[in-house]
Write a protein that holds these residues in place. Structure first.
Motif, mmCIF file in Angstrom:
data_model
loop_
_atom_site.group_PDB
_atom_site.id
_atom_site.type_symbol
_atom_site.label_atom_id
_atom_site.label_comp_id
_atom_site.label_asym_id
_atom_site.label_seq_id
_atom_site.Cartn_x
_atom_site.Cartn_y
_atom_site.Cartn_z
ATOM 1 N N ASN A 121 0.823 -1.218 0.000
ATOM 2 C CA ASN A 121 0.000 0.000 0.000
ATOM 3 C C ASN A 121 0.854 1.263 0.000
ATOM 4 O O ASN A 121 1.713 1.445 0.863
ATOM 5 N N HIS A 122 0.545 2.117 -0.934
ATOM 6 C CA HIS A 122 1.254 3.383 -1.131
ATOM 7 C C HIS A 122 1.370 4.196 0.161
ATOM 8 O O HIS A 122 2.374 4.852 0.395
ATOM 9 N N CYS A 123 0.338 4.154 1.004
ATOM 10 C CA CYS A 123 0.320 5.011 2.191
ATOM 11 C C CYS A 123 0.480 4.265 3.506
ATOM 12 O O CYS A 123 0.166 4.789 4.571
ATOM 13 N N GLU A 124 0.987 3.020 3.475
ATOM 14 C CA GLU A 124 1.310 2.338 4.738
ATOM 15 C C GLU A 124 2.660 2.848 5.234
ATOM 16 O O GLU A 124 3.551 3.148 4.425
ATOM 17 N N GLN A 125 2.799 2.892 6.552
ATOM 18 C CA GLN A 125 4.069 3.356 7.122
ATOM 19 C C GLN A 125 5.241 2.507 6.632
ATOM 20 O O GLN A 125 6.314 3.018 6.344
ATOM 21 N N ASP A 126 5.033 1.185 6.533
ATOM 22 C CA ASP A 126 6.166 0.345 6.105
ATOM 23 C C ASP A 126 6.071 -0.037 4.625
ATOM 24 O O ASP A 126 6.304 -1.172 4.232
ATOM 25 N N PHE A 127 5.770 0.972 3.834
ATOM 26 C CA PHE A 127 5.859 0.888 2.379
ATOM 27 C C PHE A 127 7.271 0.392 1.991
ATOM 28 O O PHE A 127 7.446 -0.378 1.066
ATOM 29 N N ALA A 128 8.254 0.867 2.739
ATOM 30 C CA ALA A 128 9.624 0.349 2.613
ATOM 31 C C ALA A 128 10.115 0.061 4.029
ATOM 32 O O ALA A 128 9.541 0.551 5.000
ATOM 33 N N ILE A 129 11.185 -0.728 4.101
ATOM 34 C CA ILE A 129 11.646 -1.153 5.427
ATOM 35 C C ILE A 129 13.095 -0.730 5.651
ATOM 36 O O ILE A 129 13.914 -0.771 4.737
ATOM 37 N N GLY A 130 13.349 -0.299 6.881
ATOM 38 C CA GLY A 130 14.712 0.070 7.249
ATOM 39 C C GLY A 130 15.229 -0.829 8.363
ATOM 40 O O GLY A 130 14.572 -1.799 8.761
ATOM 41 N N SER A 131 16.366 -0.468 8.877
ATOM 42 C CA SER A 131 17.060 -1.303 9.855
ATOM 43 C C SER A 131 16.324 -1.362 11.193
ATOM 44 O O SER A 131 15.413 -0.592 11.456
#
Ligand SMILES: *[C@@H]1O[C@H](CO)[C@@H](O)[C@H](O)[C@H]1NC(C)=O
Ligand SMILES: *[C@@H]1O[C@H](CO)[C@@H](O)[C@H](O)[C@H]1NC(C)=O
Ligand SMILES: *[C@@H]1O[C@H](CO)[C@@H](O)[C@H](O)[C@H]1NC(C)=O
Ligand SMILES: *[C@@H]1O[C@H](CO)[C@@H](O)[C@H](O)[C@H]1NC(C)=O
Ligand SMILES: *[C@@H]1O[C@H](CO)[C@@H](O)[C@H](O)[C@H]1NC(C)=O
Length: 536
Positions: A121-131
């Protein structure tokens, strides 16, 4: 920051430098004039990037790895090395999902499947993931991770927030906890409220049931924006109290102190973090969890740009290791600029008597490489060279250059070790890599005593001067008449140099295999003792 770009010039193999080769050879103190070899061919090609990394692991499908986070399983002795898989907007729109390698020895690895996926989902907080980091509590593994969303057309999210997924297994079945309240930078306290709030590291405080979460943030302190390490505490890993700044960088204003970690070794606490500007992993130390955080007596790092976002992990046997990734280069060439993500690098990490940290090659890696002896075969030599045994040489480069070029090692993996000791040096000495000729066109892993530095340079000899920016370098105190034990571990384009079990210099070198290499001393008199080359 300035990335050192340069152009490889396909120069004549034998330029004016060759005229310096008088072919003088010193044997048993008698100078014998031998004719200059009529035609010597040097091999100095860059390799095509390989994917068969056993030691400096990357993904089996050729994908590079980013930010490592370690969970060590005390029961099985297994290191679970979570990493950000370096995929961004591939055909299924993956953006740095978490995967892991597992290992017990750092010489053989198993790769897991995807552990944390980014949201479609374009507007989910974890659209991408970090460390983030993983901690076990009551049989449950808690993965705290950065939810990253660069899309600016969404409401109710910010660019970065801290999220949670849990699993009964360390290496599969993580389920995102949608009831967990995403942690965002607090409002009205001077923090960057939209961006720069990432890389949670969760650990249990000593002799208390309190959990701590460190993270990388930015804050305006006394009118100046600084990278800071902020923190929360919790009693149950679910409800977190924001506690403000844990460390503000001291005398240095970092833009960010990324992937912060806190770990106790012996009686000392270490705060480890990475600087996105210099690309160095730095550390501070303290005798208590609450500081004060002081710089080490020596340099505040033990490697150059070759180990980023690194974290320390202890095993059951009293050993500690630091794990991070070495950079990759654009187009997999030596001229290519620095690129995010690369291959896993592991150093053993130990403490000096003053509690400064020092690094060395893990024993299992040293042993892995040290099976078959490769004899040294000389291709050429220049200047005053005295062989003191079949593999020990005195290079008297006072007033010029003295060197020996050796034939290529025909293996994708090898280890060189030697003891280096200089009597005098007004310029530099060290190892040549990828010689296209004897004295001008080669890379160098060089000791520069007057700068107290070990550095990797790719410029031709005549272009090197004291303003040249090294590809990577590490501080090391150098003095004459001291032994420096050097170990160089090569696997494909990964080259890791260790000196005296104190510092490392992790490099990316596409000319590192199948090429001529050697030793040199320029305006220096240097002994190279017991040079050995071994392969697995
Ligand atoms: C998910 O988070 C909620 C809210 O903090 C908590 O009550 C619940 O126990 C969590 N679930 C797991 C499996 O940790
Ligand atoms: C900010 O100012 C306060 C009060 O003068 C001082 O104690 C503190 O050290 C300053 N912090 C920084 C990071 O300069
Ligand atoms: C070089 O390697 C050999 C065998 O692997 C070892 O015995 C020797 O101590 C090493 N020397 C140095 C300087 O590390
Ligand atoms: C160092 O070398 C570079 C490139 O050859 C040159 O542009 C620069 O002027 C040199 N600097 C000094 C101080 O010699
Ligand atoms: C070189 O190896 C020899 C034989 O193993 C050893 O006696 C000597 O101490 C070594 N030299 C150095 C400088 O390590």
């Amino acid at each position: 920051m300035a990335i050192c770009m340069f152009v490889l010039v396909a120069s004549a193999l034998c330029g004016s430098a060759c005229s310096k080769n008088t072919g003088q050879e010193k044997k048993d103190s008698t100078i014998v004039i031998v004719p200059v070899p009529p035609q010597v061919s040097f091999i100095c090609n860059q390799q095509v990037e390989k994917t068969d990394y056993q030691i400096f692991k990357m993904c089996n499908d050729r994908t590079r790895v980013g930010d490592i986070n370690v969970y060590y399983d005390e029961q099985s002795g297994q290191f679970n090395l979570y990493f950000l898989k370096n995929i961004w907007n591939d055909d299924v729109n993956k953006r740095h999902p978490w995967y892991a390698f597992t290992t017990t020895d750092f010489t053989s690895y198993t790769e897991t499947g995807e552990l944390l996926s980014c949201s479609a989902n374009h507007c989910e907080q974890d659209f991408a993931i970090g460390s983030g980091s993983v901690i076990k509590d009551n049989g449950l593994f808690y993965a705290f991770y950065t939810g990253f969303n660069p899309n600016t057309d969404c409401s109710n999210i910010r660019k970065e927030g801290i999220m949670l997924a849990t699993s009964a297994s360390a290496t599969s079945g993580f389920i995102k906890n949608t009831s967990f309240t995403t942690l965002y930078a607090p409002k009205g306290q001077g923090y960057d409220e939209y961006d720069n709030f990432r890389d949670p590291y969760v650990f249990k405080g000593e002799a208390s049931s309190l959990y701590y979460m460190l993270l990388a943030a930015r804050k305006n302190i006394n009118g100046t924006w600084r990278g800071v390490i902020a923190y929360y505490t919790s009693t149950d890993l679910k409800n977190w109290d924001f506690k403000d700044v844990f460390y503000d960088g001291g005398n240095t204003n970092f833009f960010m102190m990324e992937t912060p970690q806190l770990i106790k070794l012996g009686n000392t606490w270490y705060l480890v973090f990475s600087d996105p500007d210099s690309k160095y992993t730095y550390y501070r130390k303290a005798s208590s969890l609450s500081g004060p955080w002081v710089n080490p007596a020596d340099a505040d790092r033990f490697d150059g740009k070759g180990i980023y976002a690194a974290k320390i992990s202890k095993d059951n046997n009293g050993n500690a290791y630091i794990l991070g990734w070495n950079y990759n280069t654009v187009d997999n060439t030596d001229a290519g600029a620095w690129m995010w993500g690369g291959n896993l690098v592991v150093h053993k990490i130990s403490q000096k008597a003053n509690n400064d940290l020092i690094v060395s090659a893990p024993e299992s890696i040293r042993n892995y490489f040290s099976k078959k002896d490769i004899p040294l075969v000389k291709t050429t030599q220049t200047g005053t060279v005295t062989a003191t045994s079949s593999n020990s040489f005195d290079l008297n480069g006072n007033g010029g250059i003295a060197n020996i070029v050796f034939n290529p090692v025909s293996s994708n993996r090898y280890i060189i070790n030697a003891t280096v000791n200089y009597k005098s040096s007004s310029k530099d000495f060290g190892f040549m890599i990828g010689n296209c000729d004897a004295t001008e066109n080669f890379y160098s892993i060089r000791f520069v005593p007057f700068l107290n530095t070990l550095r990797f340079d790719t410029e031709k000899r005549s272009l090197l001067n004291y303003t040249t920016i090294a590809r990577t370098s590490v501080p090391i105190a150098l003095s004459a008449n001291n032994d420096y034990k050097v170990t160089i571990i090569v696997e494909n384009s990964m080259v890791v140099v260790y000196v005296n079990d104190v510092v490392a210099l992790t490099c990316r070198i596409y000319k590192a295999i199948g090429t001529n290499w050697g030793i040199f001393a320029d305006d220096s008199e240097t002994n190279f003792y017991n040079i050995s080359v071994k392969t697995p």
